[in-house]
Structure formats: C-alpha cells, structure tokens
Design a protein around this motif. Structure first.
Motif, mmCIF file in Angstrom:
data_model
loop_
_atom_site.group_PDB
_atom_site.id
_atom_site.type_symbol
_atom_site.label_atom_id
_atom_site.label_comp_id
_atom_site.label_asym_id
_atom_site.label_seq_id
_atom_site.Cartn_x
_atom_site.Cartn_y
_atom_site.Cartn_z
ATOM 1 N N ALA A 46 -6.169 7.384 0.760
ATOM 2 C CA ALA A 46 -6.545 6.653 -0.455
ATOM 3 C C ALA A 46 -7.651 5.645 -0.159
ATOM 4 C CB ALA A 46 -5.321 5.948 -1.037
ATOM 5 N N ALA A 47 -7.567 4.999 0.999
ATOM 6 C CA ALA A 47 -8.600 4.025 1.357
ATOM 7 C C ALA A 47 -9.939 4.720 1.598
ATOM 8 C CB ALA A 47 -8.171 3.233 2.589
ATOM 9 N N ALA A 48 -9.884 5.891 2.206
ATOM 10 C CA ALA A 48 -11.114 6.656 2.421
ATOM 11 C C ALA A 48 -11.679 7.131 1.076
ATOM 12 C CB ALA A 48 -10.827 7.846 3.340
ATOM 13 N N ALA A 52 -12.697 2.007 0.525
ATOM 14 C CA ALA A 52 -12.282 0.609 0.694
ATOM 15 C C ALA A 52 -12.809 0.066 2.023
ATOM 16 C CB ALA A 52 -10.755 0.518 0.656
ATOM 17 N N ALA A 53 -13.161 -1.215 2.016
ATOM 18 C CA ALA A 53 -13.704 -1.840 3.226
ATOM 19 C C ALA A 53 -12.704 -1.787 4.377
ATOM 20 C CB ALA A 53 -14.083 -3.292 2.931
ATOM 21 N N GLY A 61 -3.099 5.793 13.366
ATOM 22 C CA GLY A 61 -1.794 6.431 13.530
ATOM 23 C C GLY A 61 -0.667 5.437 13.758
ATOM 24 N N VAL A 62 -1.008 4.177 13.837
ATOM 25 C CA VAL A 62 -0.060 3.053 13.863
ATOM 26 C C VAL A 62 -0.681 1.941 13.025
ATOM 27 C CG1 VAL A 62 1.142 3.421 16.082
ATOM 28 C CG2 VAL A 62 -1.090 2.283 16.047
ATOM 29 N N LEU A 63 0.146 0.997 12.602
ATOM 30 C CA LEU A 63 -0.369 -0.067 11.722
ATOM 31 C C LEU A 63 -1.056 -1.193 12.475
ATOM 32 C CD1 LEU A 63 2.604 -0.452 9.172
ATOM 33 C CD2 LEU A 63 0.518 0.926 8.928
ATOM 34 N N ASN A 64 -1.092 -1.117 13.817
ATOM 35 C CA ASN A 64 -1.565 -2.281 14.584
ATOM 36 C C ASN A 64 -2.917 -2.843 14.149
ATOM 37 O OD1 ASN A 64 0.564 -0.890 16.126
ATOM 38 N ND2 ASN A 64 0.297 -2.589 17.545
ATOM 39 N N PRO A 65 -3.935 -2.013 13.896
ATOM 40 C CA PRO A 65 -5.212 -2.624 13.457
ATOM 41 C C PRO A 65 -5.073 -3.389 12.135
ATOM 42 C CG PRO A 65 -5.561 -0.376 14.224
ATOM 43 C CD PRO A 65 -4.067 -0.564 14.135
ATOM 44 N N LEU A 66 -4.277 -2.869 11.217
ATOM 45 C CA LEU A 66 -4.023 -3.599 9.964
ATOM 46 C C LEU A 66 -3.259 -4.891 10.249
ATOM 47 C CD1 LEU A 66 -3.942 -3.839 6.852
ATOM 48 C CD2 LEU A 66 -1.856 -2.438 6.901
ATOM 49 N N LEU A 67 -2.265 -4.815 11.119
ATOM 50 C CA LEU A 67 -1.488 -6.008 11.467
ATOM 51 C C LEU A 67 -2.392 -7.098 12.035
ATOM 52 C CD1 LEU A 67 1.738 -4.589 13.228
ATOM 53 C CD2 LEU A 67 1.262 -4.882 10.807
ATOM 54 N N ASP A 79 -3.418 -5.896 -2.905
ATOM 55 C CA ASP A 79 -4.023 -5.977 -4.239
ATOM 56 C C ASP A 79 -4.671 -4.646 -4.618
ATOM 57 O OD1 ASP A 79 -3.213 -8.585 -4.447
ATOM 58 O OD2 ASP A 79 -5.179 -9.458 -3.978
ATOM 59 N N SER A 80 -5.309 -4.015 -3.650
ATOM 60 C CA SER A 80 -5.964 -2.735 -3.923
ATOM 61 C C SER A 80 -4.942 -1.663 -4.286
ATOM 62 C CB SER A 80 -6.769 -2.271 -2.707
ATOM 63 O OG SER A 80 -7.789 -3.195 -2.417
ATOM 64 N N VAL A 81 -3.859 -1.589 -3.513
ATOM 65 C CA VAL A 81 -2.840 -0.573 -3.789
ATOM 66 C C VAL A 81 -2.268 -0.789 -5.187
ATOM 67 C CG1 VAL A 81 -0.574 0.316 -3.115
ATOM 68 C CG2 VAL A 81 -2.283 -0.206 -1.366
ATOM 69 N N ARG A 82 -2.025 -2.035 -5.537
ATOM 70 C CA ARG A 82 -1.518 -2.332 -6.888
ATOM 71 C C ARG A 82 -2.511 -1.912 -7.961
ATOM 72 N NH1 ARG A 82 1.455 -8.164 -6.578
ATOM 73 N NH2 ARG A 82 3.529 -7.299 -6.188
ATOM 74 N N GLU A 83 -3.767 -2.200 -7.680
ATOM 75 C CA GLU A 83 -4.793 -1.833 -8.667
ATOM 76 C C GLU A 83 -4.869 -0.312 -8.813
ATOM 77 O OE1 GLU A 83 -8.695 -3.255 -7.672
ATOM 78 O OE2 GLU A 83 -9.616 -2.294 -9.431
ATOM 79 N N TRP A 84 -4.883 0.388 -7.690
ATOM 80 C CA TRP A 84 -4.944 1.853 -7.728
ATOM 81 C C TRP A 84 -3.798 2.448 -8.543
ATOM 82 C CZ3 TRP A 84 -5.311 2.413 -1.693
ATOM 83 C CH2 TRP A 84 -6.585 1.987 -1.251
ATOM 84 N N LEU A 85 -2.624 1.863 -8.336
ATOM 85 C CA LEU A 85 -1.429 2.451 -8.969
ATOM 86 C C LEU A 85 -1.235 1.950 -10.397
ATOM 87 C CD1 LEU A 85 1.055 2.319 -5.944
ATOM 88 C CD2 LEU A 85 -0.304 4.262 -6.745
ATOM 89 N N THR A 86 -2.089 1.020 -10.814
ATOM 90 C CA THR A 86 -1.973 0.456 -12.154
ATOM 91 C C THR A 86 -3.063 0.986 -13.075
ATOM 92 O OG1 THR A 86 -1.134 -1.561 -11.116
ATOM 93 C CG2 THR A 86 -1.767 -1.712 -13.431
ATOM 94 N N GLU A 87 -4.280 1.002 -12.589
ATOM 95 C CA GLU A 87 -5.417 1.405 -13.420
ATOM 96 C C GLU A 87 -5.427 2.922 -13.600
ATOM 97 O OE1 GLU A 87 -7.699 -0.636 -14.702
ATOM 98 O OE2 GLU A 87 -7.056 -2.504 -13.719
ATOM 99 N N PRO A 88 -5.357 3.391 -14.848
ATOM 100 C CA PRO A 88 -5.292 4.840 -15.083
ATOM 101 C C PRO A 88 -6.494 5.595 -14.518
ATOM 102 C CG PRO A 88 -4.763 3.617 -17.079
ATOM 103 C CD PRO A 88 -5.247 2.607 -16.073
ATOM 104 N N ARG A 89 -7.634 4.896 -14.359
ATOM 105 C CA ARG A 89 -8.813 5.613 -13.870
ATOM 106 C C ARG A 89 -8.647 6.127 -12.435
ATOM 107 N NH1 ARG A 89 -12.240 1.252 -11.243
ATOM 108 N NH2 ARG A 89 -10.975 -0.601 -11.606
ATOM 109 N N TYR A 90 -7.681 5.557 -11.707
ATOM 110 C CA TYR A 90 -7.451 6.038 -10.330
ATOM 111 C C TYR A 90 -6.491 7.218 -10.269
ATOM 112 C CZ TYR A 90 -9.782 1.903 -8.425
ATOM 113 O OH TYR A 90 -10.696 0.939 -8.097
#
Lengths: 401, 401
Positions: A46-48, A52-53, A61-67, A79-90
């Motif tokens: 989804a980020a690709a 998304a920046a 393959g692990v969350l470490n870079p995000l952490l 915020d992005s995930v919420r927006e994606w799952l809220t805005e019908p355009r996504y």
C-alpha cells in the motif's frame, strides 16, 4: 467512516490498527501489515502503491526500520493508513492489498535486540514469595523501591503459534541429596505484556519517564514459558537462566501507543514514594483485560491495571545506569496477576505451587502443563465510545522434548 | 617462514592470526583484519585482491558472515592467510594491504546476539561467598552440579578503549532503613575470557560438548564492569541487572580456536562427576595467563587453567534446555580467579570486599575504581616451540557519570 465493511464490535477497527509482519501461502517474502477487522492490509504494497514517503521503511521483512524512525513517522504512517481506509478514492487501489487474516502466516514482527523481563505485579510477587519463601518477608526489601528485572534470551523469542519444546534440565527433588536430570515436570506459563522499543538511546544517558512515548513504539502480549523445577535449582545466586531461556512467545500484532489513549489509567498508589527518576506526571497505567485459556477453557483473567510499576517507570529504571536502548529492545511486565484467585497469571499461582490442582471442565486436572496442552493468552482494552480494541493472541502448544 | 619482518618473540606470529574489524584514519569504512606482528592485514582487501572464494564474507564491516560460515571456511581463511604471508610471490600484492596497528582504529568485531556470563571459577565463587555470605555455605549447593550463568545486556558490549561511564543507581547503605541514589561507589572489574559463537543451532536441540569446536569461532578477553553496590541491592531474587548492564568491554582481536592447540590442558578434576551432558572427552581447559593492570601497575595475574567448568561444558549447559544459538552469541567465563591472593580477577576480591585496600606503587590506595582510573587486561597462551601467542588487551577508563 471506512469503506471497508467492518462489524461495529470489531476489536480491530480504525482506532486500533496494530502492525505486524506476514507472508501469504508458501511465499517466502515477508511484508509489513496492519490488521483491520478480519483483514490484513499489506502495508508494504500500500505504501508503494501510494508512493508514500515512508515506503522504504517497510521493505525489510521486519518492522525495525519503522520502529527506528520515531514518533513523527509512526504518526504519519498511522494517519495515512486511516486516510486510505476512510477516503473512498483509495478503495479500488487498496482492495487488492487486503488479505483475509485467515490466509496469512504471521511472523515475529521485529528483530529482538535485548529482552528484559520485569517482576512488577505486586500480587504476583506476593504469591511467589508465599509459595517459594513461606518463612521470609513477603516482598523482597527492594521490591517497592525499584522495578526488579533481569535479562532474558532474545534469540529464543518466538512468534505466537511456535510449538514449545518441553525443556530438559537439572532439578533438585525435595529431600534428595543430589539433583536429577530429565524433562521439566513443572512447565508453566507467565502471562505478560511486552513493550517494544523503537528509538534507541545513547550509552551513558538516561531515558526519563517523560520520554517513554518518544522511545516506545507499541505493545504486544508475551508468554514467558517457565520451567519451575529447573528455575528453582539454578537460580541462586544469579537468577533464572535455563528455566526461562528455552522460549518466550509474543503475539504477532504490535498495538501502537497511540491506540491506547482510552486505556490509560493511573497506576496504583506507590508507597514509599519512589526516587525522582521513577516519578511520572502522565498516567501510563493501562487498563488491559487479559485472558488465559488452557485447552480452550478460560482459567484466569488478569487485570493489567493492577501492575505496581508502570512501563515508563520500567524504562527509566532500565536506563538509569546509562545502559543504552536499541531498536527492537523488548521489555515485558512480568507475570500479570490481580488480587483475586481467578486473576493469577501463572499455573504456579493458580495451582498454589502444585498443591491445589486446577480443575478443568470435563474433570481433567492440571498443576503444570502436560505435553499437548495449548495455552492462549488474549487481551482487550477500552477504545473510544465504549468500544474495545484487541491485541490478538499469543498461542503455544507444548510438545515433548 | 614469512616474508614479513617479524621479531621471533612476537605474540602475533603466524601461529596466532586473530581476527578483528578496523578502520583507518577518519574513514567510515570498517574492514575485516588479521593481526600479524605490529601490523594489520586488511583481510577484506587481501581476499578481494586474491579473488578468494570467501571474499564476500568479509565485506559486512563485522565478522558475522565469516563466523556463520563454519569451521571448514574458518580453516580455509586461516590457511590462505598463512599462505599469503609465507609465499614470497604474494609479498608485492599484499604489502599495500598491511597497516601498522598503531594507525588503525579497532571496532567491535562482531554484532553480539545474546551475551551470557558464567560463574565458573571455583576460587572466585568461594571468595564471593566468603565476602558476601560469610555465614552461609561457601559454594551454593548447585555450584558443582552445573555451570551457573545469567544473561547480560548484549547492546552494551563495547570494544576495548570505550570509556566506561560510572553508573548511577540505587544502593542500600549498611544500617540504613532506605536505599540511597547516586553514582556507584563500588565500581569494579571482572577479568574474564569470552567465547564467540559462529555456527547457530536449532531451537529444541542440544549442542554436545563434542560439538564445541563446530560452533565456537574463537576467544577474546572481557572486562565485565560491575557496580557492586547497585548489584547487591537489586539482585534478589532475580540476579544482577543494572549493576552489570551499563557496559561490558571486549578485546578487539578474536583468537581462533585453531590457534589454541598448544594452550589446551585438562580442566581440574570434577567431583561429583557431572551429568552425562556435561562430560567431555577432549581437553578444553585453556592455559591462558591473564594480567590485570590498574593505572599501569600489575595488580593480578589470574590463571585461566584453574577454571572449574570449561567452555564446552558451558556451551552444552547453555543449550541443554533446547535454547538455540545464533551467530554472534558471546559467552564469558565469569571472573577468572586463581588460588593465590595475587591471582584474583576482581577488586572485590583483591580488596576483600573493600576492607583491605590495595596499595599501588607510589602510595596510592584503591578499594574500588576512582574516576580516571584505567584498567587493562591482557593475556598470553603457549604457542608452538615454546613461543607464546597474545590476545591483545581490553582497556577502559572510568569517566564520571
């Protein structure tokens, strides 16, 4: 609110959105995911897809870079995930990246750096003292001055679902002159809550209680499997070692701190007042309701809000000597036990040292775990508007050693 | 034998060839190296130059890929380095890849996975018992049945030369009702020998004493800095935590097991006979001569050959419960102390719990470490034909917290 068809009472609504790592079918590729309802959003894809920046943080393959990226980025992703799952355009773009949770294999969500286990439930410490040291003071003299902890084995932290091989080791039978060797006869669980460190700290500096949310990414469930007979014989004078190091199970979904806003409560009053470095101004007690099931039967419901030492206090203590934090450090609460009999977080306590077997429906009895036994620990917490959020589960089955 | 101009009495001849990681000048790049005499062979460059099959294992900036490759590859690399430094035809090609050791900065040679610290010197355990528990039995009842150990903090293992910041923490003054908080007043050293795991093992299986050399890559020196006052107050019931976790120093050069052929001796007799899984057929006691210098003065010469439990026994114990090994696991011997007064491996013992200050030349006295104190631990071992091999040093200076 969302274009997804989520039931009103889902434990994984947009107020939760825990993070994990998964694969689909036999594919070797591990992807970052967010659980929503009974689906997993492929966060890496989804980020690709949305360019998304933060997309490059999600390809390891692990969350470490995000952490490691810290609270600013964590909020941006959420915020992005919420927006994606809220805005019908996504909807059309992201629907291909939603996978039923029943079709995914979850993996350990992060590379564990150091694993520290605390001992911060007063009820658990009191019970352990009464069971193991009936003639001594009930709490160790240091207990109310500092959150006691020890380092566990990071390399044997495994994801929920991994079988637990009954460990062999030395035990000292009561009244025997010499120890015996063989499979543990007192294999136990410890229902705990784990805190996952994202942002590292510098050696020689401290992390204050106020900096807790600047370093800790989120929360998972932990089962700190314990071989009580091995532990009892080996632990003096340097603490538990092989009685714990054979395996520690964690839940696959890491609930971000931001999802816990409605779960935050004051911890219990502390007397004596702790040293300055352990004082807190924000409330970080957490009203999590844990549940332990043994072979499908609920045997305990430990209330996390009763923990004496809170996670910011634990983190401040862990670093007060200048010890640095690394991305992926995991620190666990210690066994969560409430004041009531049916709120105990270990079989040691539930069977009172093996002296009062637990009766399961159907007439079976347990003191400690038999081969084939399955233990599942779950938890929920208050969400907004009377709803609840879920932590998923940490599950394990005992197999013979 | 070599086209290098090495002094006959060098501790780093072709029979030693320890591995490390270094950089030159301010360059950020970290390279694998082999110490030979007062030079470092840039192993990363030499392997590339000679198009060695193992060259890709040497580009990570840490030794972990080499460690993971196992004994066959370790021997291949060692044989190649010997050939390069022996055959004159390599001289012109390799001379550019030799750097004076005085010009390099050494780094932590491997990413530490889990760090385990044993307690395997009988003389040390006896001294600790006499100092801390004068009324109790001298050795804990489990001591001669198993090599006692605990997990330390892997994230604060640092390379020799890293300053040690005096830790703050809680201590309980004798006869006081409540603990005090502040900088440790009893900062100590522990002179130890560390074993570096290369080849991982599978969870749920054991590594036998006979498999020791199939998993362990080599040996380094360790200073397990200890704040005795913090440790004393926090350690019951779960063992040492902040009294140790602020820093553990290791020497930069990892001596491969193959270099220790002439140092291997029988360990001391063991009574009672240990359980089957702890028995050994090969001799893996090691006749290492350690030396501890405080501010330049030799204060102790601990003999490693006196250790009760050997490294293969420690490794077999560590995994007997099914705990898996990872590449980069480090396990240390525990404080090395011999039977004599000037063979004690800690200031705790050298000053007998602070009651008998150590006199340094010039009239200075020490019980524990002052700010500014520098501790250097070195070791040598027998090599072929009466020569000796060196381990280099682990050095650290105390700075105020």
């Amino acid at each position: 609110m969302t274009w997804l068809d989520l039931p009103d009472d889902t434990l994984f609504g947009l107020e939760n959105l825990p993070y994990g790592v998964f694969s689909v079918g036999g594919a070797p590729e591990r992807r970052a995911g967010v659980r929503v309802g009974d689906l997993v959003l492929d966060l890496t894809a989804a980020a690709a897809e949305t360019a998304a920046a933060f997309a490059p943080l999600l390809t390891a393959g692990v969350l470490n870079p995000l952490l490691a990226a810290g609270p600013g980025v964590w909020r941006e992703v959420r915020d992005s995930v919420r927006e994606w799952l809220t805005e019908p355009r996504y909807a059309d773009r992201l629907r291909p990246h939603l996978v039923p949770v029943a079709e995914v294999t979850t993996h350990l969500a992060f590379d564990v750096a150091d694993y520290v286990d605390f001992y911060s439930s007063e009820h658990h410490a009191l019970n352990a003292g009464r069971i193991f040291r009936p003639d001594a003071a009930e709490l160790p003299p240091n207990w109310k001055h500092l959150p006691i902890a020890y380092h566990g084995r990071a390399g044997t932290v495994v994801v929920s679902g991994t079988p637990v091989v009954r460990p062999h080791g030395q035990r000292k039978p009561r009244n025997a002159d010499a120890p015996a060797f063989g499979p543990s006869r007192r294999l136990d669980i410890e229902a705990e809550v784990g805190f996952v460190v994202g942002v590292p700290s510098t050696a020689g500096t401290r992390v204050s209680t106020a900096d807790f949310a600047g370093h800790v990414f989120g929360v998972c469930l932990v089962n700190d499997w314990s071989a009580r007979d091995i532990q009892a014989w080996e632990s003096q004078p340097l603490g538990p070692f092989l009685g714990k190091s054979f395996g520690t199970s964690v839940s696959p979904w890491i609930v971000p701190l931001d999802a816990l806003e409605h779960a935050r409560v004051d911890g219990p009053p502390q007397d004596p007042e702790p040293f300055e470095y352990l004082r807190t101004s924000e409330k970080w007690g957490l009203d999590l309701a844990l549940e332990i099931r043994l072979n499908g039967h609920v045997v305990s419901r430990p209330p996390f809000a009763t923990q004496y030492w809170t996670a910011p206090q634990q983190l401040a203590h862990l670093t007060v000597n200048g010890a640095s934090l690394r991305t992926g450090d995991l620190f666990a609460s210690g066994t969560v036990t409430g004041p009531e009999r049916d709120q105990r977080g270990s079989l040691l306590e539930l069977s009172w040292g093996g002296r009062e077997p637990l009766e399961l429906p159907g007439g079976e009895k347990r003191t400690f775990l038999d081969d084939g036994d399955e233990v599942v620990i779950t938890a929920t917490a208050p969400g907004p508007a009377g709803r609840r959020i879920g932590f998923g589960e940490v599950r394990g089955t005992v197999v013979p050693g």
